[in-house]
Design a protein around this motif. Structure first.
Motif, PDB file in Angstrom:
ATOM      1  N   ASN A 286      53.744  43.390  33.927  1.00  0.00           N
ATOM      2  CA  ASN A 286      53.480  44.292  35.050  1.00  0.00           C
ATOM      3  C   ASN A 286      54.707  45.049  35.530  1.00  0.00           C
ATOM      4  O   ASN A 286      54.594  45.904  36.417  1.00  0.00           O
ATOM      5  CB  ASN A 286      52.843  43.515  36.202  1.00  0.00           C
ATOM      6  CG  ASN A 286      51.391  43.171  35.912  1.00  0.00           C
ATOM      7  OD1 ASN A 286      50.578  44.042  35.633  1.00  0.00           O
ATOM      8  ND2 ASN A 286      51.069  41.893  35.937  1.00  0.00           N
ATOM      9  N   GLY A 538      52.440  41.776  39.183  1.00  0.00           N
ATOM     10  CA  GLY A 538      51.925  43.069  39.615  1.00  0.00           C
ATOM     11  C   GLY A 538      51.745  43.187  41.112  1.00  0.00           C
ATOM     12  O   GLY A 538      51.153  44.168  41.593  1.00  0.00           O
ATOM     13  N   ARG A 639      49.329  47.408  38.032  1.00  0.00           N
ATOM     14  CA  ARG A 639      48.189  46.854  37.291  1.00  0.00           C
ATOM     15  C   ARG A 639      47.408  47.962  36.592  1.00  0.00           C
ATOM     16  O   ARG A 639      46.893  47.766  35.489  1.00  0.00           O
ATOM     17  CB  ARG A 639      47.287  46.067  38.229  1.00  0.00           C
ATOM     18  CG  ARG A 639      47.893  44.761  38.730  1.00  0.00           C
ATOM     19  CD  ARG A 639      46.833  43.900  39.411  1.00  0.00           C
ATOM     20  NE  ARG A 639      47.396  42.662  39.924  1.00  0.00           N
ATOM     21  CZ  ARG A 639      47.886  42.514  41.163  1.00  0.00           C
ATOM     22  NH1 ARG A 639      47.861  43.539  41.998  1.00  0.00           N
ATOM     23  NH2 ARG A 639      48.380  41.356  41.551  1.00  0.00           N
TER      24      ARG A 639
END
Length: 746
Positions: A286, A538, A639
């Protein structure tokens, strides 16, 4: 042409008014009368720093006179001398080293020192003139053997003073001297570069196109140094090297197995050859860092399953023509090449490793099995192995310098004549000879031990930078600082061990999940600096520093980075990086922190940026960071981009067929809001990270469309930080921006 390589004399009496001082200065006078420059110093100083200057010397003369070898000083002098010679030979096996003294002989020196010497000078036994001729002869012999074949021939040609009647039209730079602006150009680039810019009709320089003469000799020399069976210089970059390899082995309708994290030149090759691609999907964390393709993706059963599921492959049993893997990834993740060769030898015709970012690995044991071609690499039984390398990226080539390395299999050798047909298809008939010379010299520089020393120094400097960044972090304590992405444990000094850099399943630092043991490692010279604001899962923090702002700040302060992500940026410790350069980066990061913490106004800390973007008048640095950070968090963009690259890409047409629709203008420009389900006729490549997202013939899915919507919104809100996306066309209509992609007509 005379090159400046002084003879260096190290003698504590060099400036003394005693017999030893008079003797060495008499020798220096005699050497200078022979036309050689002499540099005299009185001590070794810092050994490592001094020896690093060996690249500018033609010879060393080291004193071991009576004062230095007195009873009290002998052991200390021997220790210092031994250390100096060891440091020198670590980098240069050939440079002449002479010892000199008044009464001492080889009887007084240990053999480990003597065996590295080219001679022993006894002052006052021969005339200074005789000794000077002896020393100068060795120094000149050393210099005469330095230049590799093509560079030597080019220097000779440029120095010859011949009139040329061939192109290029500037005729050795003379044309530039007939114009004021041309005169400026001539002064900037210099006489030698322009005299060496010649036509391929110069017989004595050989031919790049058919690999003859000094060019062929240099390619053979580079192959020997790299432990390749064949090596070809390329003057149009590794994008062209990749296309040459593909055109030599792939035809329309062939199955090809490709790393989805590939350079766009590979996708161009797919389009040009009319191949049908089967993609191996890499992991991704992420932070936006692209990880390795899982080991299971290379299993032959998995590849066969992908072939069976592809609607455009009619002969499901056909052997794939080529496998292309990005080695290393743009963030420095490497594959164990021997495992890939074991898994796919004979099952795929050609194994191609795009090592644009890894040409240094063959020259140091640190990299072990994690590069394609070099000393100790196991030969495949059936498959040919290619490595394409950007000599200009991590070695000392100039821009566009590249090379193709080939390893024959046990049962098959490269047909050089057939291969050269593909080479001719992509190589200019007017190559830039300075690029060829830089390929030649860059290879010669990597001849052991010099090349090994250069790579070791780059690894060591990268390690020192990482340790320095951790030290600053520790001293800030609970306050914020930047992280360098990498393993939790690194060596306290030196390079450390290869095992320190392995990516293991369960390690929290990399974020790539359950990786196979021993299959991947991180190249320590590739450093990704992570900024505050985002974690590996994330999740966004309450505040953050988008990397785009930090890199613009650094650019205004004289530091240009290689690549920028959402909350990270990337730098490389090439063989040209110095302590001063990376220490300056650390101090500039400190300055940025001070500006952020105090919310320094942009007119003070980023005046050039503000002058171009009046939209931010009155903003502080922290204000700007918070504004962009909040929009990133609002759109959950970390994300989103991760899911976008890992989402299923549905092939609706062969890439070559979709490109043909573009060539025939059977396409239409489709607005973002109408893209879902449409077939792209273009490569779609967001920057960052610059990795192709869709290739011609694939359909847009909802996740990708959502990202493009975000890019449109972000670009409108934050001028100066626009998210560039190749393939996304911005059109102005009635004063409003419209974002579209060229798609195949329904």
């Amino acid at each position: 042409m005379r090159f400046q390589f002084p003879i260096i004399v190290i003698d504590e009496d060099f400036r003394s008014e005693n017999s030893s001082g008079f003797g060495i200065r008499s020798l220096v006078t005699a050497i200078e009368a022979e036309g050689m420059e002499v540099l005299g110093v009185t001590s070794y100083g810092d050994l490592t720093s001094f020896v690093q200057q060996q690249s500018r010397a033609s010879c060393y003369i080291l004193s071991i006179d009576d004062d230095e070898f007195s009873e009290a000083n002998q052991e200390e002098t021997l220790t210092r001398l031994r250390a100096f010679v060891a440091e020198l030979r670590f980098r240069n096996a050939d440079i002449p080293i002479f010892l000199y003294g008044e009464t001492r002989t080889s009887h007084h020196l240990p053999n480990d020192i003597l065996r590295e010497m080219h001679g022993f000078i006894h002052m006052f036994e021969d005339t200074p003139e005789f000794i000077a001729r002896y020393v100068v002869r060795e120094a000149r012999a050393y210099l005469d053997n330095l230049a590799p074949p093509f560079f030597r021939a080019l220097v000779h040609y440029a120095s010859d003073g011949s009139y040329s009647w061939h192109c290029p039209g500037h005729s050795g730079g003379v044309a530039f001297l007939k114009s004021p602006v041309g005169h400026m150009f001539h002064q900037f680039f210099g006489e030698n570069m322009l005299r060496a810019d010649v036509c391929n009709a110069v017989d004595e320089l050989g031919q790049l196109l058919d690999h003859t003469g000094p060019i062929a000799a240099s390619e053979r020399n580079a192959a020997r140094i790299s432990h390749a069976d064949h090596l070809f210089f390329v003057t149009n970059g590794t994008s062209t090297s990749n296309k040459i390899v593909w055109n030599s082995t792939v035809a329309p309708g062939d199955i090809v197995v490709v790393d989805r994290n590939c350079h766009k030149s590979i996708l161009h090759s797919i389009i040009m050859t009319g191949a049908i691609p089967i993609f191996l999907m890499p992991t991704r964390n992420n932070f936006g860092i692209i990880g390795p393709i899982p080991r299971s993706e290379f299993d032959w059963e998995n590849i066969q399953q992908k072939i069976a599921q592809n609607p455009f492959i009619t002969d499901k049993g056909a052997k794939p023509r080529v496998l292309t893997i990005t080695q290393s990834t743009y963030d420095g993740v490497l594959y164990n090449v021997e495992e890939i060769k074991d898994a796919l030898d004979g099952k795929i015709d050609t194994l191609h490793f795009d090592e644009a970012w890894l040409p240094h690995a063959a020259f140091h044991d640190f990299y072990g099995d994690y590069h394609a071609i070099g000393e100790g690499r196991v030969r495949c039984k059936e498959s040919l192995v290619f490595s394409t390398q950007s000599t200009h990226k991590l070695l000392a080539g100039i821009s566009q310098a590249s090379q193709i390395l080939v390893q024959d299999s046990e049962s098959r050798q490269l047909d050089k004549d057939l291969f050269n047909e593909a080479y001719l298809m992509h190589t200019s008939t007017s190559p830039q000879y300075a690029i060829i010379a830089s390929c030649d010299v860059a290879a010669a520089m990597m001849e052991p031990p010099g090349g090994t020393a250069l790579v070791e120094e780059s690894i060591t400097e990268a390690m020192e930078f990482r340790r320095a960044m951790r030290k600053v972090d520790e001293e800030w304590g609970s306050d914020w600082w930047f992280k360098v992405w990498g393993p939790d444990h690194i060596a306290e000094e030196g390079m450390g061990e290869r095992e320190d850099w392995m990516l293991r399943a369960g390690d929290n630092w990399h974020g790539f999940g359950d990786l196979a043991e021993g299959f991947n490692m991180l190249d320590p010279i590739k450093a990704t600096i992570v900024t505050p604001g985002l974690d590996l899962d994330g999740n966004f923090d309450d505040w953050g520093i988008p990397a785009a702002i930090l890199t613009k700040y650094l650019s205004e302060h004289g530091i240009i980075v290689e690549k920028c992500g959402l909350y990270s940026f990337f730098i490389m410790f090439t063989i040209g990086i110095t302590k001063g350069r990376w220490n300056t980066l650390v101090t500039e990061l400190q300055q940025f922190k001070d500006c952020y913490d105090s919310n320094s106004p942009l007119w003070r800390c980023m005046p050039e940026f503000l002058a171009k973007n009046k939209h931010y008048e009155g903003w502080g640095l922290r204000d700007l960071c918070n504004a962009i950070h909040n929009v990133y968090a609002q759109h959950d963009v970390a994300r989103l981009t991760t899911e976008m690259y890992l989402s299923t890409m549905v092939p609706a047409m062969r890439p070559g067929e979709a490109w043909a629709k573009m060539a025939h203008r059977e396409v239409e420009r489709v607005d973002i809001e109408e893209l879902e389900g449409r077939i792209t006729a273009m490569l779609v490549t967001p920057y960052p990270p610059g990795i192709p997202l869709l290739i011609p013939g694939e359909r847009f899915n909802r996740t990708i469309v959502n990202y493009l919507r975000f890019a449109r919104t972000f670009n409108e809100q934050f001028p100066g930080f626009e998210t560039d996306c190749h393939g996304l066309v911005k059109e102005m209509k009635d004063g409003k921006a419209r974002y579209c992609v060229d798609c195949v007509k329904d």
